[in-house]
Write a protein that holds these residues in place. Sequence first.
Motif, short mmCIF file in Angstrom:
data_model
loop_
_atom_site.label_atom_id
_atom_site.label_comp_id
_atom_site.label_asym_id
_atom_site.label_seq_id
_atom_site.Cartn_x
_atom_site.Cartn_y
_atom_site.Cartn_z
N PRO A 85 2.41 7.11 1.27
CA PRO A 85 1.17 6.45 0.84
C PRO A 85 0.83 6.78 -0.61
O PRO A 85 1.31 7.74 -1.16
N GLN A 99 5.35 1.82 -7.26
CA GLN A 99 4.18 1.56 -6.44
C GLN A 99 3.84 0.08 -6.45
O GLN A 99 4.26 -0.67 -7.31
N ARG A 100 3.10 -0.31 -5.42
CA ARG A 100 2.76 -1.68 -5.11
C ARG A 100 3.99 -2.43 -4.57
O ARG A 100 5.10 -1.92 -4.60
N ASP A 116 0.82 -1.21 0.00
CA ASP A 116 0.00 0.00 0.00
C ASP A 116 0.85 1.26 0.00
O ASP A 116 0.36 2.35 0.29
N ARG A 117 2.14 1.15 -0.34
CA ARG A 117 3.05 2.29 -0.30
C ARG A 117 3.57 2.61 -1.70
O ARG A 117 3.49 1.82 -2.63
#
Length: 239
Positions: A239, A215-216, A183-184
């Motif tokens: 995030p 991402q992911r 989720d980052r």
Amino acid sequence: MIKIMTAAERHTTHEDGIHSEFSFSFGDYTDPHNEHFGSLLAHNEYVLQPMEGFDRRFHHDLVIVHLVLEGTLTYEDDTGKLMELTPGTIHVVNTGSGVYHAERNASSSEDVRYLEMWFLPAEPGLETSHHQSNFTKEQQLNQMLPIIGSGNGESSLPQSLDVVMYSSILETGQELTYSLAGDRRMHLYVIRGHVEISSEDGVFDITAGDAARIQRRHELTFRGNSSEGSSEMVLIDMP
């Protein structure tokens, strides 16, 4: 997913003794497909010629980070803060309900080169606050040094912001690994040199001025590949 943005893809302006490189839409530069990456709203690189800079302007509900790469940057605002920021200093201002601030190069002979990054704060309307800490080249050598982050301790932000920023000087042939949660996001920017990124998505070579938007979930390996002996980079987990 890993997306590389090269130095040549940044929007460039040069006027009134200020050279600017914008990684996202900023000011008069508008690209609806490139407005932010997660909570990172702006990632600008500036070179201020001697005695040049930005006059006071008003901002609110932003967390603004200054990271000086060369020279001395003078920061001042209407809260009474007056700072001389040099390489090895990270400055964070949560503009909160609003602050008038200015950045200038007071030198008559040397340029100032610095990064300015904008983030969304944890919540709007907070009281304006500042954070400043110092670090050395030895602390960055072949490791990811957290220069700002959430939580407690010397490197914490003045108000909680779900961001950790690392600085690293990676010698050629040396490697670092990092596990990015599902989720980052990570924004990696090469200040100088040549860095190789390896993950399940492949191998990516990036050089000074390039950025990687990651991402992911990823198991990442960063390798220094500069012919000059070392590379310098900033990495932001958010995030």
